[in-house]
Scaffold this motif. Sequence first.
Motif, PDB file in Angstrom:
ATOM      1  N   UNK A  84      30.409  49.861  39.886  1.00  0.00           N
ATOM      2  CA  UNK A  84      30.407  48.412  39.654  1.00  0.00           C
ATOM      3  C   UNK A  84      31.808  47.826  39.827  1.00  0.00           C
ATOM      4  N   UNK A  85      32.829  48.590  39.455  1.00  0.00           N
ATOM      5  CA  UNK A  85      34.200  48.110  39.657  1.00  0.00           C
ATOM      6  C   UNK A  85      34.486  47.966  41.148  1.00  0.00           C
ATOM      7  N   UNK A  86      34.011  48.889  41.955  1.00  0.00           N
ATOM      8  CA  UNK A  86      34.200  48.796  43.401  1.00  0.00           C
ATOM      9  C   UNK A  86      33.473  47.583  43.973  1.00  0.00           C
ATOM     10  N   UNK A  87      32.268  47.320  43.501  1.00  0.00           N
ATOM     11  CA  UNK A  87      31.516  46.151  43.963  1.00  0.00           C
ATOM     12  C   UNK A  87      32.262  44.877  43.594  1.00  0.00           C
ATOM     13  N   UNK A  88      32.754  44.818  42.352  1.00  0.00           N
ATOM     14  CA  UNK A  88      33.489  43.613  41.918  1.00  0.00           C
ATOM     15  C   UNK A  88      34.777  43.439  42.722  1.00  0.00           C
ATOM     16  N   UNK A  89      35.441  44.526  43.041  1.00  0.00           N
ATOM     17  CA  UNK A  89      36.664  44.450  43.826  1.00  0.00           C
ATOM     18  C   UNK A  89      36.373  43.902  45.224  1.00  0.00           C
ATOM     19  N   UNK A  90      35.280  44.357  45.813  1.00  0.00           N
ATOM     20  CA  UNK A  90      34.904  43.850  47.134  1.00  0.00           C
ATOM     21  C   UNK A  90      34.503  42.388  47.079  1.00  0.00           C
ATOM     22  N   UNK A  91      33.826  41.971  46.032  1.00  0.00           N
ATOM     23  CA  UNK A  91      33.348  40.587  45.937  1.00  0.00           C
ATOM     24  C   UNK A  91      34.416  39.611  45.475  1.00  0.00           C
ATOM     25  N   UNK A  92      35.494  40.107  44.866  1.00  0.00           N
ATOM     26  CA  UNK A  92      36.552  39.208  44.392  1.00  0.00           C
ATOM     27  C   UNK A  92      37.203  38.426  45.527  1.00  0.00           C
ATOM     28  N   UNK A  93      37.140  38.979  46.722  1.00  0.00           N
ATOM     29  CA  UNK A  93      37.784  38.316  47.851  1.00  0.00           C
ATOM     30  C   UNK A  93      37.155  36.962  48.160  1.00  0.00           C
ATOM     31  N   UNK A  98      40.459  33.422  44.342  1.00  0.00           N
ATOM     32  CA  UNK A  98      41.064  34.452  45.172  1.00  0.00           C
ATOM     33  C   UNK A  98      41.854  33.784  46.287  1.00  0.00           C
ATOM     34  N   UNK A  99      42.714  34.516  46.918  1.00  0.00           N
ATOM     35  CA  UNK A  99      43.509  33.986  48.023  1.00  0.00           C
ATOM     36  C   UNK A  99      43.092  34.730  49.281  1.00  0.00           C
ATOM     37  N   UNK A 100      42.036  34.232  49.902  1.00  0.00           N
ATOM     38  CA  UNK A 100      41.478  34.907  51.057  1.00  0.00           C
ATOM     39  C   UNK A 100      40.893  33.872  52.015  1.00  0.00           C
ATOM     40  N   UNK A 101      40.984  34.123  53.324  1.00  0.00           N
ATOM     41  CA  UNK A 101      40.358  33.204  54.264  1.00  0.00           C
ATOM     42  C   UNK A 101      38.842  33.399  54.333  1.00  0.00           C
ATOM     43  N   UNK A 102      38.310  34.365  53.608  1.00  0.00           N
ATOM     44  CA  UNK A 102      36.884  34.640  53.633  1.00  0.00           C
ATOM     45  C   UNK A 102      36.184  33.796  52.576  1.00  0.00           C
ATOM     46  N   UNK A 103      35.110  33.170  52.907  1.00  0.00           N
ATOM     47  CA  UNK A 103      34.311  32.419  51.952  1.00  0.00           C
ATOM     48  C   UNK A 103      34.805  31.006  51.758  1.00  0.00           C
ATOM     49  N   UNK A 104      33.951  30.206  51.118  1.00  0.00           N
ATOM     50  CA  UNK A 104      34.286  28.789  50.958  1.00  0.00           C
ATOM     51  C   UNK A 104      35.329  28.545  49.882  1.00  0.00           C
ATOM     52  N   UNK A 105      35.428  29.404  48.870  1.00  0.00           N
ATOM     53  CA  UNK A 105      36.396  29.196  47.786  1.00  0.00           C
ATOM     54  C   UNK A 105      37.548  30.189  47.849  1.00  0.00           C
ATOM     55  N   UNK A 106      37.744  30.859  48.975  1.00  0.00           N
ATOM     56  CA  UNK A 106      38.764  31.884  49.086  1.00  0.00           C
ATOM     57  C   UNK A 106      40.180  31.383  48.959  1.00  0.00           C
ATOM     58  N   UNK A 107      40.429  30.115  49.381  1.00  0.00           N
ATOM     59  CA  UNK A 107      41.794  29.598  49.379  1.00  0.00           C
ATOM     60  C   UNK A 107      42.236  29.057  48.035  1.00  0.00           C
ATOM     61  N   UNK A 108      41.343  28.952  47.055  1.00  0.00           N
ATOM     62  CA  UNK A 108      41.696  28.290  45.798  1.00  0.00           C
ATOM     63  C   UNK A 108      42.706  29.070  44.964  1.00  0.00           C
ATOM     64  N   UNK A 109      42.846  30.348  45.177  1.00  0.00           N
ATOM     65  CA  UNK A 109      43.780  31.127  44.377  1.00  0.00           C
ATOM     66  C   UNK A 109      45.119  31.352  45.033  1.00  0.00           C
ATOM     67  N   UNK A 110      45.370  30.792  46.222  1.00  0.00           N
ATOM     68  CA  UNK A 110      46.634  31.034  46.918  1.00  0.00           C
ATOM     69  C   UNK A 110      47.836  30.475  46.162  1.00  0.00           C
TER      70      UNK A 110
END
Length: 135
Positions: A84-93, A98-110
Amino acid sequence: MMIRLMLAAAVIATPTLATAQDDAGAPPQRIRSVQVKPGEPCPPSTKDEVIVCAPQDQEQYRIPKALRAEPKTTVQSTSHAVRMERVMQDNRRVLPGSCSPIGSNGQTGCAQAAAEAWSAEMRAKANGQPVDPND
């Protein structure tokens, strides 16, 4: 008279027998491990020294072959919490914050990630530690 003579002989012989027993049960003074080449004879042991011989091509520690290899990590051998920790780590992006170009809310944590990096850099400078700009 004969009984006295036998009793005297027994009393005289008793310390000699006790000394002989002490010598026979005494452990060796030294135990030496020797590695010999194939075909080379093992050196002889003495009464004060025991020599243990092993061939050079043999491993020093005899670990069974089944235990030498790394265990395979399969889904069944991994705990539920780790999976479950691995799943959460993958989904956190793609989650908000999170600060990621993936997903609609990815840039909110930059902005938050930049602020944390700046804070860590200032702490390192204050402590006199070198700062790596690539971190």
